[in-house]
Design a protein around this motif. Structure first.
Motif, short mmCIF file in Angstrom:
data_model
loop_
_atom_site.label_atom_id
_atom_site.label_comp_id
_atom_site.label_asym_id
_atom_site.label_seq_id
_atom_site.Cartn_x
_atom_site.Cartn_y
_atom_site.Cartn_z
N SER A 37 -0.73 -18.17 68.46
CA SER A 37 -2.13 -18.82 68.43
C SER A 37 -3.12 -18.21 68.06
N LEU A 38 -4.01 -18.99 67.53
CA LEU A 38 -5.30 -18.43 67.05
C LEU A 38 -6.37 -18.26 68.12
N VAL A 39 -5.91 -18.39 69.27
CA VAL A 39 -7.15 -18.67 70.44
C VAL A 39 -6.73 -17.17 71.25
N ARG A 40 -7.67 -16.47 71.40
CA ARG A 40 -7.50 -15.31 72.32
C ARG A 40 -7.79 -15.76 73.57
N GLU A 41 -6.60 -15.12 74.41
CA GLU A 41 -6.14 -15.26 75.79
C GLU A 41 -7.30 -14.52 76.50
N ARG A 42 -8.00 -13.36 76.06
CA ARG A 42 -9.11 -12.50 76.89
C ARG A 42 -9.83 -12.59 75.79
N MET A 43 -11.25 -12.85 76.23
CA MET A 43 -12.47 -12.35 75.42
C MET A 43 -13.38 -11.76 75.96
N ASP A 44 -13.81 -10.54 75.38
CA ASP A 44 -14.78 -9.55 75.83
C ASP A 44 -16.12 -10.37 75.75
N ALA A 45 -17.10 -9.93 76.78
CA ALA A 45 -18.23 -10.49 76.92
C ALA A 45 -19.10 -9.94 75.39
N GLU A 68 -21.81 -12.29 68.79
CA GLU A 68 -22.13 -13.74 68.97
C GLU A 68 -20.95 -14.53 68.12
N ASP A 69 -21.07 -14.11 66.77
CA ASP A 69 -20.15 -14.46 65.93
C ASP A 69 -18.51 -14.54 66.25
N ASP A 70 -18.46 -13.20 66.96
CA ASP A 70 -17.06 -12.91 67.16
C ASP A 70 -16.44 -13.57 68.20
N GLN A 71 -17.23 -14.41 68.92
CA GLN A 71 -16.69 -15.32 70.20
C GLN A 71 -16.19 -16.75 69.37
N ARG A 72 -16.32 -16.87 68.38
CA ARG A 72 -15.45 -17.99 67.73
C ARG A 72 -14.54 -17.42 66.80
N GLY A 128 -12.35 -5.71 70.12
CA GLY A 128 -11.17 -6.47 71.10
C GLY A 128 -10.92 -7.87 70.23
N THR A 129 -11.18 -7.82 69.02
CA THR A 129 -10.41 -9.03 68.20
C THR A 129 -9.09 -8.76 67.59
N PRO A 130 -8.05 -9.57 67.95
CA PRO A 130 -6.79 -9.30 67.41
C PRO A 130 -7.03 -9.60 65.79
N CYS A 131 -6.10 -8.74 65.23
CA CYS A 131 -6.13 -8.92 63.93
C CYS A 131 -4.58 -8.96 63.09
N GLU A 132 -4.41 -9.45 62.06
CA GLU A 132 -2.86 -9.46 61.47
C GLU A 132 -3.17 -8.95 60.01
#
Length: 172
Positions: A37-45, A68-72, A128-132
């Motif tokens: 999925s393209l939704v993170r399970e855990r999001m850092d503050a 702030e942008d990273d949250q999306r 903490g942003t997953p990447c591929e």
């Protein structure tokens, strides 16, 4: 103008060979692939992400905007061109010297892509942003076969543990 007629004329005589991309059903041929999925399970503050960016040398104001942008962003996906033209030696890579200064050295386009990949993997791990990372051309994959982790693509994600090992995989 008749759009249908224009479309028919534009496509007259065109024969499609079919998609060269791997099939959508069971795209990964190993059992080690993680959540697609393209939704993170855990999001850092936001503050944690901003702090990681500041550690990387990003000015605090810009780090805040990026955080702030990273949250999306669920996952960053990079398509790496590994075609024959990347062997051309018209590129350059920034290399950090002993005193912390950067020096631009000549290299191939592929060396540029590798340096870019390592930098982005490190940055994404820090915030903490997953990447591929996916290779454009997989020379050992049979036509119609699925993508294989470690050969055709590589997932970098802090939640997978051992970040040093993940970064090492990029170099091999």
């Amino acid at each position: 103008m008749n759009q249908s007629l224009l479309s028919q004329q534009a496509m007259a005589g065109v024969h499609y060979m079919g998609a060269s991309a791997p099939p959508m059903a069971q795209p990964y041929s190993d059992d080690t692939h993680h959540d697609e999925s393209l939704v993170r399970e855990r999001m850092d503050a936001v503050q944690t992400v901003q702090g990681g960016l500041v550690e990387l040398g990003v000015p605090a104001g810009l780090a805040g905007v990026v955080a702030e942008d990273d949250q999306r962003i669920g996952r960053r996906i990079y398509l790496l061109d590994n075609s024959g033209s990347t062997a051309t030696g018209d590129g350059s890579v920034l290399v950090e010297g002993r005193n912390g200064s950067a020096t631009q050295v000549p290299g191939t386009r592929w060396e540029e892509i590798c340096a870019f990949t390592e930098d982005h993997a490190r940055w994404n791990l820090t915030v903490g942003t997953p990447c591929e990372f996916v290779l454009l051309n997989s020379w050992s994959r049979a036509q119609g076969s699925g993508i294989q982790e470690g050969r055709d693509c590589l997932h970098i994600d802090r939640s997978l543990g051992d970040v040093a090992a993940q970064l090492q995989q990029l170099s091999t």
